[in-house]
Design a protein around this motif. Structure first.
Motif, PDB file in Angstrom:
ATOM      1  N   LEU A 108      10.263  25.875  42.743  1.00  0.00           N
ATOM      2  CA  LEU A 108      11.940  25.576  42.713  1.00  0.00           C
ATOM      3  C   LEU A 108      12.943  25.972  41.621  1.00  0.00           C
ATOM      4  O   LEU A 108      14.027  26.486  41.657  1.00  0.00           O
ATOM      5  CB  LEU A 108      12.109  23.369  41.791  1.00  0.00           C
ATOM      6  CG  LEU A 108      11.506  22.740  43.377  1.00  0.00           C
ATOM      7  CD1 LEU A 108      11.496  21.222  42.798  1.00  0.00           C
ATOM      8  CD2 LEU A 108      11.851  23.367  44.769  1.00  0.00           C
ATOM      9  N   ILE A 176      11.405  26.219  48.610  1.00  0.00           N
ATOM     10  CA  ILE A 176      11.944  25.006  48.632  1.00  0.00           C
ATOM     11  C   ILE A 176      11.673  23.959  50.044  1.00  0.00           C
ATOM     12  O   ILE A 176      10.769  22.548  49.726  1.00  0.00           O
ATOM     13  CB  ILE A 176      13.477  24.258  48.811  1.00  0.00           C
ATOM     14  CG1 ILE A 176      13.999  24.813  47.408  1.00  0.00           C
ATOM     15  CG2 ILE A 176      14.034  23.104  49.228  1.00  0.00           C
ATOM     16  CD1 ILE A 176      15.855  25.454  47.326  1.00  0.00           C
ATOM     17  N   LEU A 193      12.265  16.386  48.998  1.00  0.00           N
ATOM     18  CA  LEU A 193      13.447  16.647  48.269  1.00  0.00           C
ATOM     19  C   LEU A 193      14.785  15.854  48.603  1.00  0.00           C
ATOM     20  O   LEU A 193      14.851  16.264  49.613  1.00  0.00           O
ATOM     21  CB  LEU A 193      13.285  18.212  48.061  1.00  0.00           C
ATOM     22  CG  LEU A 193      12.024  18.752  47.413  1.00  0.00           C
ATOM     23  CD1 LEU A 193      12.140  19.981  47.965  1.00  0.00           C
ATOM     24  CD2 LEU A 193      12.146  18.463  45.789  1.00  0.00           C
ATOM     25  N   VAL A 195      19.063  17.530  47.774  1.00  0.00           N
ATOM     26  CA  VAL A 195      19.792  19.474  47.525  1.00  0.00           C
ATOM     27  C   VAL A 195      21.361  18.666  47.185  1.00  0.00           C
ATOM     28  O   VAL A 195      21.904  18.577  48.267  1.00  0.00           O
ATOM     29  CB  VAL A 195      19.251  20.561  47.783  1.00  0.00           C
ATOM     30  CG1 VAL A 195      20.244  21.143  47.025  1.00  0.00           C
ATOM     31  CG2 VAL A 195      17.658  20.602  48.021  1.00  0.00           C
ATOM     32  N   VAL A 205      17.905  20.167  42.697  1.00  0.00           N
ATOM     33  CA  VAL A 205      16.877  20.176  43.357  1.00  0.00           C
ATOM     34  C   VAL A 205      16.589  18.732  42.364  1.00  0.00           C
ATOM     35  O   VAL A 205      15.585  18.436  41.763  1.00  0.00           O
ATOM     36  CB  VAL A 205      16.155  21.018  43.643  1.00  0.00           C
ATOM     37  CG1 VAL A 205      14.721  20.245  44.648  1.00  0.00           C
ATOM     38  CG2 VAL A 205      16.530  22.719  44.386  1.00  0.00           C
TER      39      VAL A 205
END
Length: 221
Positions: A108, A176, A193, A195, A205
């Motif tokens: 990331l 990602i 995740l 975002v 993130v």
């Protein structure tokens, strides 16, 4: 099958020959310039980075180790991109001993550097956070004030993150996508995740994981 593919791709992504070649080139340049202290610093960071990456074949390490590995990566990149890159690491002491799936944070950070900071002419800062969200959960975050995603790119990324097929096809950023896929395979589909991004402002993130101090059992996933 998806789990094995994700593990292999994660390892291949971390032990990235381009990253290693570029770092070795930097070391050669520093050595030729007789920058002895900097050579020692960057070689030490590279050694720590790969030692924790391999971690005797274990999939689970402490958050403290994962953060240290990420710090080593940022130390190296800061020496390469000193004119455009700054970073901060903010970690609560009470989560350092918690367990995390390894190779989660650095991809990331790499995405933030190459797709966020480098694309913003004035450079910027990457902030890595690990803190307690609640008694049962830990929050991990990588934030940058780089170029950010356009609305269209952010929508595409979110659609790919929401895809439950298990395929790793992230056009918007392999790092990602691979992290998100591995999180779901290991922790369960309720995790993943999120975002937040604004063009010309930056990207954040966020990952929430269970607060555990050992490798999760199948019942915990």
């Amino acid at each position: 099958e998806n789990l094995k593919k994700a593990e292999l791709r994660a390892l291949q992504a971390q032990i990235n020959p381009h990253f290693l070649y570029n770092t070795l080139d930097t070391i050669i340049w520093m050595a030729e310039s007789k920058k002895t202290d900097q050579v020692v610093e960057i070689v030490s960071a590279l050694s720590r980075f790969f030692r924790i990456s391999l971690s005797k074949g274990m999939d689970w390490i402490t958050i403290g180790e994962e953060v240290e590995r990420t710090r080593s990566y940022l130390t190296i990149q800061k020496m390469r991109y000193q004119d455009i890159l700054d970073y901060k690491i903010e970690v609560d002491d009470d989560v350092s001993g918690n367990t995390v799936l390894k190779l989660i944070l650095q991809p990331l950070v790499e995405n933030a550097l190459y797709h966020g900071i480098k694309n913003k002419r004035s450079g910027g800062t990457i902030v890595v956070r690990a803190k307690r969200k609640s008694g049962n959960e830990v929050l991990l975050q990588v934030e940058d004030n780089g170029i950010g995603f356009t609305t269209e790119k952010l929508e595409q990324l979110q659609a790919e993150l929401d895809d439950d097929s298990g395929d790793i096809k992230m056009e918007s950023g392999f790092g990602i996508g691979n992290v998100n896929n591995r999180i779901r395979l290991y922790y369960g589909k309720q995790y993943g995740l999120s975002v937040r991004s604004e063009y010309n402002t930056g990207t954040c993130v966020t990952l929430v994981i269970p607060a555990i101090t050992e490798e999760p059992t199948s019942e915990q996933r």
